[in-house]
Design an enzyme around this catalytic site. Sequence first.
Site, PDB file in Angstrom:
ATOM      1  N   ARG A  51      46.749  33.888  26.959  1.00  0.00           N
ATOM      2  CA  ARG A  51      47.828  34.810  26.223  1.00  0.00           C
ATOM      3  C   ARG A  51      47.161  35.810  25.291  1.00  0.00           C
ATOM      4  O   ARG A  51      47.388  36.637  24.822  1.00  0.00           O
ATOM      5  CB  ARG A  51      48.812  34.083  25.985  1.00  0.00           C
ATOM      6  CG  ARG A  51      49.858  33.432  26.913  1.00  0.00           C
ATOM      7  CD  ARG A  51      50.804  32.665  26.420  1.00  0.00           C
ATOM      8  NE  ARG A  51      50.271  31.629  25.703  1.00  0.00           N
ATOM      9  CZ  ARG A  51      51.104  30.611  24.963  1.00  0.00           C
ATOM     10  NH1 ARG A  51      52.221  30.726  25.347  1.00  0.00           N
ATOM     11  NH2 ARG A  51      50.532  29.878  24.163  1.00  0.00           N
ATOM     12  N   LYS A 150      43.333  17.219  34.257  1.00  0.00           N
ATOM     13  CA  LYS A 150      44.401  15.651  34.180  1.00  0.00           C
ATOM     14  C   LYS A 150      45.196  16.177  33.070  1.00  0.00           C
ATOM     15  O   LYS A 150      44.856  17.203  32.406  1.00  0.00           O
ATOM     16  CB  LYS A 150      43.569  14.658  34.021  1.00  0.00           C
ATOM     17  CG  LYS A 150      42.948  14.381  32.555  1.00  0.00           C
ATOM     18  CD  LYS A 150      42.414  13.140  32.228  1.00  0.00           C
ATOM     19  CE  LYS A 150      42.745  12.400  31.122  1.00  0.00           C
ATOM     20  NZ  LYS A 150      42.215  11.531  30.517  1.00  0.00           N
ATOM     21  N   HIS A 180      36.737  13.736  35.377  1.00  0.00           N
ATOM     22  CA  HIS A 180      35.303  14.019  35.217  1.00  0.00           C
ATOM     23  C   HIS A 180      34.064  12.738  35.180  1.00  0.00           C
ATOM     24  O   HIS A 180      33.196  12.880  35.214  1.00  0.00           O
ATOM     25  CB  HIS A 180      35.338  14.843  33.733  1.00  0.00           C
ATOM     26  CG  HIS A 180      35.644  14.283  32.665  1.00  0.00           C
ATOM     27  ND1 HIS A 180      36.887  14.015  32.256  1.00  0.00           N
ATOM     28  CD2 HIS A 180      34.697  13.250  31.792  1.00  0.00           C
ATOM     29  CE1 HIS A 180      37.027  13.034  31.161  1.00  0.00           C
ATOM     30  NE2 HIS A 180      35.749  12.785  30.836  1.00  0.00           N
ATOM     31  N   LYS A 184      29.771  11.984  36.463  1.00  0.00           N
ATOM     32  CA  LYS A 184      28.872  11.497  35.706  1.00  0.00           C
ATOM     33  C   LYS A 184      27.582  10.986  36.554  1.00  0.00           C
ATOM     34  O   LYS A 184      27.897  10.432  37.562  1.00  0.00           O
ATOM     35  CB  LYS A 184      29.444  10.375  34.834  1.00  0.00           C
ATOM     36  CG  LYS A 184      30.233  10.892  33.639  1.00  0.00           C
ATOM     37  CD  LYS A 184      30.885   9.567  33.018  1.00  0.00           C
ATOM     38  CE  LYS A 184      31.679  10.193  31.838  1.00  0.00           C
ATOM     39  NZ  LYS A 184      31.160  10.652  30.709  1.00  0.00           N
ATOM     40  N   HIS A 242      40.629   7.399  35.583  1.00  0.00           N
ATOM     41  CA  HIS A 242      39.277   6.900  35.547  1.00  0.00           C
ATOM     42  C   HIS A 242      38.678   5.571  35.712  1.00  0.00           C
ATOM     43  O   HIS A 242      37.997   5.380  36.600  1.00  0.00           O
ATOM     44  CB  HIS A 242      38.989   7.139  33.812  1.00  0.00           C
ATOM     45  CG  HIS A 242      39.132   8.684  33.307  1.00  0.00           C
ATOM     46  ND1 HIS A 242      39.002   9.875  33.914  1.00  0.00           N
ATOM     47  CD2 HIS A 242      39.825   9.149  31.973  1.00  0.00           C
ATOM     48  CE1 HIS A 242      39.380  10.800  33.347  1.00  0.00           C
ATOM     49  NE2 HIS A 242      39.686  10.252  32.130  1.00  0.00           N
ATOM     50  N   LYS A 333      41.326   2.773  22.135  1.00  0.00           N
ATOM     51  CA  LYS A 333      40.784   3.746  21.075  1.00  0.00           C
ATOM     52  C   LYS A 333      40.607   2.844  19.997  1.00  0.00           C
ATOM     53  O   LYS A 333      41.006   1.635  19.695  1.00  0.00           O
ATOM     54  CB  LYS A 333      42.264   4.653  20.831  1.00  0.00           C
ATOM     55  CG  LYS A 333      42.545   5.367  21.978  1.00  0.00           C
ATOM     56  CD  LYS A 333      41.957   6.719  21.916  1.00  0.00           C
ATOM     57  CE  LYS A 333      42.640   7.400  23.186  1.00  0.00           C
ATOM     58  NZ  LYS A 333      41.313   8.319  23.784  1.00  0.00           N
TER      59      LYS A 333
HETATM   60  P1  NAP Z   1      44.304  23.701  24.534  1.00  0.00           P
HETATM   61  O1  NAP Z   1      42.920  23.693  23.684  1.00  0.00           O
HETATM   62  O2  NAP Z   1      45.591  23.422  23.935  1.00  0.00           O
HETATM   63  O3  NAP Z   1      44.097  25.128  25.349  1.00  0.00           O
HETATM   64  C1  NAP Z   1      45.279  25.703  26.195  1.00  0.00           C
HETATM   65  C2  NAP Z   1      44.411  27.035  26.855  1.00  0.00           C
HETATM   66  O4  NAP Z   1      45.636  27.367  27.512  1.00  0.00           O
HETATM   67  C3  NAP Z   1      44.433  27.972  25.628  1.00  0.00           C
HETATM   68  O5  NAP Z   1      43.265  28.647  25.957  1.00  0.00           O
HETATM   69  C4  NAP Z   1      45.756  28.711  25.886  1.00  0.00           C
HETATM   70  O6  NAP Z   1      45.553  29.971  25.096  1.00  0.00           O
HETATM   71  C5  NAP Z   1      46.169  28.797  27.108  1.00  0.00           C
HETATM   72  N1  NAP Z   1      47.362  28.830  27.507  1.00  0.00           N
HETATM   73  C6  NAP Z   1      48.449  28.334  26.824  1.00  0.00           C
HETATM   74  N2  NAP Z   1      49.669  28.767  27.555  1.00  0.00           N
HETATM   75  C7  NAP Z   1      49.409  29.818  28.381  1.00  0.00           C
HETATM   76  C8  NAP Z   1      50.169  30.589  29.189  1.00  0.00           C
HETATM   77  N3  NAP Z   1      51.478  30.617  29.319  1.00  0.00           N
HETATM   78  N4  NAP Z   1      49.563  31.619  29.712  1.00  0.00           N
HETATM   79  C9  NAP Z   1      48.181  31.602  29.920  1.00  0.00           C
HETATM   80  N5  NAP Z   1      47.292  30.505  29.107  1.00  0.00           N
HETATM   81  C10 NAP Z   1      47.670  29.818  28.276  1.00  0.00           C
HETATM   82  O7  NAP Z   1      43.983  22.728  25.598  1.00  0.00           O
HETATM   83  P2  NAP Z   1      42.733  21.778  26.232  1.00  0.00           P
HETATM   84  O8  NAP Z   1      42.302  20.741  25.215  1.00  0.00           O
HETATM   85  O9  NAP Z   1      41.675  22.981  26.373  1.00  0.00           O
HETATM   86  O10 NAP Z   1      43.164  21.326  27.701  1.00  0.00           O
HETATM   87  C11 NAP Z   1      43.325  21.953  28.807  1.00  0.00           C
HETATM   88  C12 NAP Z   1      43.808  21.253  29.840  1.00  0.00           C
HETATM   89  O11 NAP Z   1      42.360  20.197  30.122  1.00  0.00           O
HETATM   90  C13 NAP Z   1      44.923  20.290  29.623  1.00  0.00           C
HETATM   91  O12 NAP Z   1      45.592  19.950  31.055  1.00  0.00           O
HETATM   92  C14 NAP Z   1      44.322  18.881  29.223  1.00  0.00           C
HETATM   93  O13 NAP Z   1      45.128  17.781  29.556  1.00  0.00           O
HETATM   94  C15 NAP Z   1      42.955  18.730  30.204  1.00  0.00           C
HETATM   95  N6  NAP Z   1      41.960  17.972  29.637  1.00  0.00           N
HETATM   96  C16 NAP Z   1      41.361  18.433  28.212  1.00  0.00           C
HETATM   97  C17 NAP Z   1      40.418  17.736  27.844  1.00  0.00           C
HETATM   98  C18 NAP Z   1      39.673  17.953  26.375  1.00  0.00           C
HETATM   99  O14 NAP Z   1      38.714  17.422  26.094  1.00  0.00           O
HETATM  100  N7  NAP Z   1      40.396  19.147  25.808  1.00  0.00           N
HETATM  101  C19 NAP Z   1      39.919  16.613  28.674  1.00  0.00           C
HETATM  102  C20 NAP Z   1      40.523  16.258  29.685  1.00  0.00           C
HETATM  103  C21 NAP Z   1      41.521  17.111  30.391  1.00  0.00           C
HETATM  104  P3  NAP Z   1      46.684  30.995  24.596  1.00  0.00           P
HETATM  105  O15 NAP Z   1      47.636  30.101  23.628  1.00  0.00           O
HETATM  106  O16 NAP Z   1      46.026  32.059  23.965  1.00  0.00           O
HETATM  107  O17 NAP Z   1      47.685  31.310  25.713  1.00  0.00           O
END
Ligand code: NAP
Length: 486
Positions: A51, A150, A180, A184, A242, A333
């Site tokens: 966004r 996930k 993921h 690995k 996992h 953890k």
């Molecule tokens: P994050 O840092 O909160 O990022 C969320 C992203 O989604 C941001 O780019 C946000 O940008 C965008 N977003 C939010 N609402 C939106 C909307 N209505 N339309 C379009 N874009 C939108 O989350 P994350 O940690 O990257 O995680 C993303 C996904 O991966 C989640 O499902 C999480 O469970 C999964 N995951 C993450 C990790 C990790 O290590 N981070 C590991 C495993 C799985 P804007 O706010 O600008 O829209």
Amino acid sequence: MVSRVIPVSPFDLVIFGGTGDLAQRKILPGLFRRFVAGQIPTESRIIGAARADMDDAGYRDLIRAAIEEHAGKHSADKDAVEDFLRHLSYVPVDAMGEGGWKELQELLVDDEERVRAFYFSVGPNLFGPLAEQLRSHGLAQRESRIVVEKPFGHDLETARALNEELAQHFYEDQIYRIDHYLGKETVQNLMAVRFGNMLFEPLWNAQYIDHIQITVAETVGVGGRGSYYDNSGAMRDMVQNHLMQLLCLIAMEPPARFEADAVRDEKLKVIRALDPVDPDQIVRGQYTSDGTCASYREDAENPASKTESYIALKCFISNWRWANTPFYLRTGKRLSGRASEIAIVFKETPHSIFGIDSGRHRNVLSIRLQPNEGMTLGVTIKEPGPGGMRLVDVPLDMTFADALGEQAEDVTDAYERLIMDVIRGNQTLFMRGDEVEAAWAWTDPLIEGWERRGDNPKPYDAGSAGPDDAAFLINRDGRRWRSIKG
Ligand code: NAP
């Protein structure tokens, strides 16, 4: 040894959530490394979408910084970084709104044959709406794929509903549910070792294997994502996906071919053969402060939380191969080390010809996912020197760094491998819808059981090996957890 890079055709990859943590730490640095390896054809496009209001230049600045921080040694090649950034563009799109879809459509190459991949790196509440938006705005074609992060559902009911929602817009062969751990290197090597050698598979059963341990230990707490985690817990966050996937790869029958459905059919059979677990075979824990860090309840901002930050359990697979062979699973953890390991512990020889004083050891095949990805096989040999036959356990080390030299330094990160598999259309390392549902069908009654009983998790000190009861869970069977070294 020369590493082989399999070329792919030019593609369009849209990363929804392209500004988020996962995109910056894993997805884009991973794509950059694939670019350096020559796997991203010149005409390919990578489009970030979120966004936030930003132009292409602003997005490239953001990703340049992310690559410098997370892409390792290759990021020192500034020309390569700039060449890669030229593939990137950015479109402001709201998954829940109307803005941005037309602009996105215009960026995509108008070619039915071209691979389009849409990576849903956003919160799970947006998976369904995004699938619908892609279909209703005419962005999805037969060669399109969606990559779903996930968590896939919170329980069987929500996972089933999400599967049904996605199925309204995409065929199963277009849906890539990411775990993921399956990307690995060592996890795939587990399959290579099992099915590529004559040595192991004949012994890979209840007759020769005493038990199996799967450990995923982390030193970090839940700080930062405490409120999400408190609604989830170790069972939902780690075991259902996992650890279950690792268990499947160890326990499955040899698939006829290394192909998506052949492998996933065998994994599904394992999940369906898992016995229900008695409550006294499950230990749940919650970390307390050691004075240097916050407690779980402080991290979760929930002083009465009953969510587990640790779980250990013993389970059995009711089939011919694994009858009565315990699988001990644990994850948590704020433990004493960061270590992920699968340990296959073989039985002792039926009789020692050397006498009881000589020392007897069990062979252990240890598959380490982190740190130092690699495998070790413990074998018994004679201790050198005079003085009789004393036996000693020595490791046959198959650590990649030693065995493969320089090539091992470039061990591909899980995310980059999986993204390239999406582009190639290879679903082998992705979870099928029925697999995810079967995994929830096994975990749901366990969770419902402790919620119904109102069980409190056992406290354990941050920096320890987990609750004492977890040691008791395995010690009472005359076995011991392997040490958590990290
Ligand atoms: P994050 O840092 O909160 O990022 C969320 C992203 O989604 C941001 O780019 C946000 O940008 C965008 N977003 C939010 N609402 C939106 C909307 N209505 N339309 C379009 N874009 C939108 O989350 P994350 O940690 O990257 O995680 C993303 C996904 O991966 C989640 O499902 C999480 O469970 C999964 N995951 C993450 C990790 C990790 O290590 N981070 C590991 C495993 C799985 P804007 O706010 O600008 O829209």
